[in-house]
Design a protein around this motif. Sequence first.
Motif, PDB file in Angstrom:
ATOM      1  N   TYR A 168       0.837  -1.204   0.000  1.00  0.00           N
ATOM      2  CA  TYR A 168       0.000   0.000   0.000  1.00  0.00           C
ATOM      3  C   TYR A 168       0.872   1.254   0.000  1.00  0.00           C
ATOM      4  CZ  TYR A 168      -4.195   2.731   1.068  1.00  0.00           C
ATOM      5  OH  TYR A 168      -5.235   3.626   1.009  1.00  0.00           O
ATOM      6  N   ALA A 169       1.936   1.246   0.802  1.00  0.00           N
ATOM      7  CA  ALA A 169       2.839   2.392   0.854  1.00  0.00           C
ATOM      8  C   ALA A 169       3.516   2.621  -0.498  1.00  0.00           C
ATOM      9  CB  ALA A 169       3.882   2.179   1.946  1.00  0.00           C
ATOM     10  N   ASP A 170       3.944   1.536  -1.150  1.00  0.00           N
ATOM     11  CA  ASP A 170       4.579   1.676  -2.475  1.00  0.00           C
ATOM     12  C   ASP A 170       3.604   2.232  -3.501  1.00  0.00           C
ATOM     13  OD1 ASP A 170       6.975   0.734  -1.532  1.00  0.00           O
ATOM     14  OD2 ASP A 170       6.573  -1.357  -2.097  1.00  0.00           O
ATOM     15  N   GLU A 171       2.375   1.749  -3.470  1.00  0.00           N
ATOM     16  CA  GLU A 171       1.379   2.226  -4.430  1.00  0.00           C
ATOM     17  C   GLU A 171       1.033   3.698  -4.167  1.00  0.00           C
ATOM     18  OE1 GLU A 171       0.142   0.861  -7.068  1.00  0.00           O
ATOM     19  OE2 GLU A 171       1.218  -1.034  -6.820  1.00  0.00           O
ATOM     20  N   LEU A 172       0.925   4.070  -2.900  1.00  0.00           N
ATOM     21  CA  LEU A 172       0.646   5.473  -2.584  1.00  0.00           C
ATOM     22  C   LEU A 172       1.777   6.385  -3.066  1.00  0.00           C
ATOM     23  CD1 LEU A 172      -0.891   5.381   1.014  1.00  0.00           C
ATOM     24  CD2 LEU A 172      -2.061   5.566  -1.168  1.00  0.00           C
TER      25      LEU A 172
ATOM     26  N   LEU B 214      -7.054  11.631  -3.983  1.00  0.00           N
ATOM     27  CA  LEU B 214      -8.084  10.987  -3.172  1.00  0.00           C
ATOM     28  C   LEU B 214      -8.779   9.873  -3.942  1.00  0.00           C
ATOM     29  CD1 LEU B 214      -9.787  13.988  -1.313  1.00  0.00           C
ATOM     30  CD2 LEU B 214      -8.435  12.151  -0.309  1.00  0.00           C
ATOM     31  N   LEU B 215      -9.118  10.149  -5.195  1.00  0.00           N
ATOM     32  CA  LEU B 215      -9.793   9.121  -5.991  1.00  0.00           C
ATOM     33  C   LEU B 215      -8.865   7.942  -6.261  1.00  0.00           C
ATOM     34  CD1 LEU B 215     -12.486   8.530  -7.288  1.00  0.00           C
ATOM     35  CD2 LEU B 215     -11.689   9.618  -9.382  1.00  0.00           C
ATOM     36  N   SER B 216      -7.584   8.205  -6.475  1.00  0.00           N
ATOM     37  CA  SER B 216      -6.623   7.120  -6.677  1.00  0.00           C
ATOM     38  C   SER B 216      -6.480   6.289  -5.407  1.00  0.00           C
ATOM     39  CB  SER B 216      -5.266   7.685  -7.090  1.00  0.00           C
ATOM     40  OG  SER B 216      -5.345   8.390  -8.305  1.00  0.00           O
ATOM     41  N   PHE B 217      -6.442   6.939  -4.245  1.00  0.00           N
ATOM     42  CA  PHE B 217      -6.375   6.207  -2.982  1.00  0.00           C
ATOM     43  C   PHE B 217      -7.612   5.317  -2.799  1.00  0.00           C
ATOM     44  CE2 PHE B 217      -3.725   9.820  -0.908  1.00  0.00           C
ATOM     45  CZ  PHE B 217      -2.646   9.448  -1.693  1.00  0.00           C
TER      46      PHE B 217
ATOM     47  N   VAL C  49     -10.003  -0.158  -2.731  1.00  0.00           N
ATOM     48  CA  VAL C  49     -10.975  -1.143  -3.215  1.00  0.00           C
ATOM     49  C   VAL C  49     -10.262  -2.338  -3.836  1.00  0.00           C
ATOM     50  CG1 VAL C  49     -12.816  -1.532  -4.899  1.00  0.00           C
ATOM     51  CG2 VAL C  49     -12.809   0.557  -3.534  1.00  0.00           C
ATOM     52  N   GLN C  50      -9.211  -2.090  -4.618  1.00  0.00           N
ATOM     53  CA  GLN C  50      -8.466  -3.181  -5.244  1.00  0.00           C
ATOM     54  C   GLN C  50      -7.819  -4.075  -4.186  1.00  0.00           C
ATOM     55  OE1 GLN C  50      -5.748  -1.099  -7.824  1.00  0.00           O
ATOM     56  NE2 GLN C  50      -7.224  -0.952  -9.509  1.00  0.00           N
ATOM     57  N   MET C  51      -7.224  -3.460  -3.159  1.00  0.00           N
ATOM     58  CA  MET C  51      -6.587  -4.259  -2.117  1.00  0.00           C
ATOM     59  C   MET C  51      -7.617  -5.051  -1.316  1.00  0.00           C
ATOM     60  SD  MET C  51      -3.449  -1.975  -0.635  1.00  0.00           S
ATOM     61  CE  MET C  51      -2.930  -3.398   0.304  1.00  0.00           C
TER      62      MET C  51
ATOM     63  N   PRO D 216      -6.461   8.545 -17.091  1.00  0.00           N
ATOM     64  CA  PRO D 216      -7.009   9.898 -17.298  1.00  0.00           C
ATOM     65  C   PRO D 216      -8.397  10.096 -16.712  1.00  0.00           C
ATOM     66  CG  PRO D 216      -5.977   9.083 -19.306  1.00  0.00           C
ATOM     67  CD  PRO D 216      -5.997   7.939 -18.342  1.00  0.00           C
ATOM     68  N   LEU D 217      -9.222   9.029 -16.698  1.00  0.00           N
ATOM     69  CA  LEU D 217     -10.564   9.160 -16.140  1.00  0.00           C
ATOM     70  C   LEU D 217     -10.499   9.442 -14.633  1.00  0.00           C
ATOM     71  CD1 LEU D 217     -13.588   9.042 -16.655  1.00  0.00           C
ATOM     72  CD2 LEU D 217     -13.512   6.577 -16.215  1.00  0.00           C
ATOM     73  N   ILE D 218      -9.571   8.802 -13.928  1.00  0.00           N
ATOM     74  CA  ILE D 218      -9.404   9.063 -12.503  1.00  0.00           C
ATOM     75  C   ILE D 218      -8.989  10.510 -12.281  1.00  0.00           C
ATOM     76  CG2 ILE D 218      -7.986   8.511 -10.488  1.00  0.00           C
ATOM     77  CD1 ILE D 218      -7.995   5.630 -11.348  1.00  0.00           C
ATOM     78  N   THR D 219      -8.067  10.988 -13.130  1.00  0.00           N
ATOM     79  CA  THR D 219      -7.642  12.381 -13.002  1.00  0.00           C
ATOM     80  C   THR D 219      -8.800  13.338 -13.251  1.00  0.00           C
ATOM     81  OG1 THR D 219      -5.433  11.742 -13.770  1.00  0.00           O
ATOM     82  CG2 THR D 219      -5.983  14.085 -13.831  1.00  0.00           C
ATOM     83  N   PHE D 220      -9.581  13.068 -14.292  1.00  0.00           N
ATOM     84  CA  PHE D 220     -10.695  13.958 -14.645  1.00  0.00           C
ATOM     85  C   PHE D 220     -11.754  13.983 -13.551  1.00  0.00           C
ATOM     86  CE2 PHE D 220     -14.767  14.786 -16.811  1.00  0.00           C
ATOM     87  CZ  PHE D 220     -14.482  16.026 -17.362  1.00  0.00           C
TER      88      PHE D 220
END
Length: 371
Positions: free
Chosen positions: A187-191, A319-322, A327-329, A294-298
């Motif tokens: 999780y830390a690496d992905e963040l 925030l949306l990426s987190f 959810v994936q984890m 790009p959809l997450i960014t938008f």
Amino acid sequence: MPSPYTRKQRKGAMLVLIILLFCFLAYALRGFITSFFGALIIYTLFRSWHQKLVEQRKWKPALSTTMILIVSFLLIILPVGIVVYQVANQVVQLVKDPTVVTGIIAKIQHYPLYQKYVDPQLLQDQLSRIGQVAVNIFGTTLNGLANSIATISVMYLILYFMFAHYKAMETWLMQYLPFSPRNSYQYADELRNITYSNVIGSGIIAVIQGALVGLGFWLFGIPQPFFYGTIAVFASFIPVIGSALIFIPGSLFALASGETGHGIGLLLWGFILVANIDNVLRMVLNKKIGDTHPLITFLGIIVGLPIFGLTGLVIGPLLLSFFVLSVQMYTRNYLSKPASEKELEIKIVKEESTDSTQNPSDRKEDTDTNK
């Protein structure tokens, strides 16, 4: 005297009390949520530097922390604050001055194509709406900058304790996060990758696109190239349509002013160079830093802008990426079956398929042998 409550009731009451206190604290500190996310972003960006200074070069944590806080302020906070303040001030003055808008409308209304195909009232209404949106966004930012001393002070106070006691903080998080140690490190690496992608990657692309837009305005004789190039930096954070929000109106202004060659030249400059440099740089940076859809960014920008203002260009996608990562984890660790169970199911299916394809005579021989 025995307690009238059972252990389960006391446990439930304590949990409710913790939740209520957390909600109260979150509500009381809601004005400093930007400080928290700003501290998290800067900590993620400078953590590796701090770790090298403390663990490899044997600097004292307080000295390394002080140096990083000063560097981050000089490289990030101060330049961005000055630019945003200047741009916000100019946008507000530009829209409030009626002669500027009426002058643009007058020039465009004399253009033959406009007189032939466009309703005269349409352009004035659209420019008024765009101007109002600009005033709302940059005006809010301008007022926020005047009251941002407390926000920045709280952010750096949080940062100081995060850096000065980073080992204790990370150990505490590892202990209380609801993940296994392996998942916590993942999780830390992905963040870190998400933060680098949204902050460094998107920031580099935005600055380069803004510089190209400003250069195009200067080459084709559009007024105030530095001003509009700076606005293009913020617009470039928006995927797909970002920088086009600036160079398309600039080319239309040149066409309406009778500079047909300059208008067409700026339009070609924007679509051929500025728009395509985004794709090239994003491919290169994704290999070096990390990829964010790009959809997450938008969608993140749509969420972040109304809540955080211009800082929502970065905080919203984060925030949306987190959220997507969490959810994936959760799906991977709690909804998917363990690998051992999957292997057992595959083995059973293979054995059943083998039995079903076996000849009756072979099954009879197996039965006789067993007997």
